[in-house]
Design an enzyme around this catalytic site. Structure first.
Site, PDB file in Angstrom:
ATOM      1  CE  LYS A  60       1.920   2.099   4.777  1.00 38.51           C
ATOM      2  NZ  LYS A  60       1.430   1.322   3.606  1.00 38.51           N
ATOM      3  CB  SER A  96      -0.906  -0.024   1.237  1.00 41.73           C
ATOM      4  OG  SER A  96      -1.791   1.067   1.217  1.00 41.73           O
ATOM      5  CE  LYS A 150      -4.646  -0.988   1.112  1.00 43.78           C
ATOM      6  NZ  LYS A 150      -5.332  -2.091   1.806  1.00 43.78           N
TER       7      LYS A 150
END
Length: 296
Positions: A238, A95, A170
């Site tokens: 994150k 990711s 994503k």
């Protein structure tokens, strides 16, 4: 069948690699965690250096904590590219930001190496049972080459667009999932503070419009006070940082997501980063001085 490499044997990568092996794929693996490598060797995998993997494997999967680590594994000294052959296909399931995906694709293209970004959704439970959702960015021909492998690890795989598109999908996914957790956290803290059994509230509303896959996955864990990570707050923190930074680059205001990032910052200060992102509820519980749990 092509020779397949797999780099990254963490919470997600380890069960994904196991599913490839159990589907009959001869797999070469690499990770800094020697215990994880040995666990995969016991399943039939072969340990290999990054440099040798680059030379010998024609398809290489990566699932790593962040974009800088992905870049280092690919292009660092004794990394994959030190021996990678023309025509090799790299599938980055990490990711990361769309710009990081496009940068990797562009640099690999210069040496004749193919690239797709294919981040996943579903967390550890779906990684274990092989029902992950893949969001893929890249060329159609490369997606077609990877499909049989993706469907050994997941139940859906969709080509969204060119390089970076999988990473965009994503990040959109992460906005929705984490905002959903924050919303249900606020709602169930409200219910608990009002003196109503939160489990009964859950059963009352889950079949209506407020019900969701996220609620069904996270609320039972919250009620049991089970914050063992399937998706760590640190990883989602994150991702939400990547969302905010990417949105700023393209002039998209994200007022709610920006507030969510600050909620995660507060959880970081309180030492919750290694817990499941269902633990976001602890921020709201602290404000209201109440705990959402199963009642005896």
């Amino acid at each position: 069948m092509e020779k397949v490499g797999f780099v990254g044997l963490g919470i997600m990568g380890k069960p994904m690699a196991k599913n490839l092996i159990r589907a009959g794929i001869e797999l070469w693996v690499n990770d800094l965690n020697r215990e994880a490598v040995e666990e995969l060797e016991a399943e039939g995998a072969h340990s290999i250096s990054l440099e040798k993997m680059g030379k010998e494997c024609s398809i290489i999967f990566l699932i790593l904590p962040n974009g800088s680590i992905v870049h280092s594994v690919l292009f660092g000294k004794e990394g994959l590219c030190s021996g990678m052959r023309e025509g090799t296909l790299v599938c980055d399931m990490s990711s990361v930001t769309p710009s990081e995906s496009r940068r990797c694709a562009s640099e690999l293209e210069k040496i004749g190496v193919r690239f797709v970004d294919a981040p996943v959704s579903g967390g550890e439970p779906k990684a274990i049972d092989g029902t992950l959702a893949f969001m893929v960015g890249g060329k159609t021909i490369d997606f077609q080459r990877l499909e049989e492998y993706l469907y050994k690890m997941g139940s859906t795989a969709n080509l969204v667009g060119d390089w970076g598109s999988g990473s965009v999908a994503k990040l959109a996914n992460q906005i929705i999932v984490n905002m959903n957790i924050a919303a249900l956290s606020e709602a169930f803290v409200f219910a608990a503070k009002a003196g109503v059994d939160p489990e009964k509230v859950y059963q009352a509303i889950r079949g209506g419009l407020a019900g969701s896959t996220v609620m069904d996955a996270k609320l039972p864990m919250i009620l049991e006070r089970n914050f063992k990570p399937g998706g760590k707050i640190s990883i989602n923190h994150k991702d939400i940082k990547n969302v905010v930074n990417t949105a700023h680059e393209i002039d998209v205001p994200l007022p709610l997501t920006s507030e969510l990032f600050e909620i995660m910052q507060a959880l970081k200060v309180d030492g919750h980063m290694d817990e499941d992102h269902g633990g976001i509820i602890q921020y709201f519980e602290k404000l209201a001085h109440v705990t959402v749990r199963k009642q005896d």
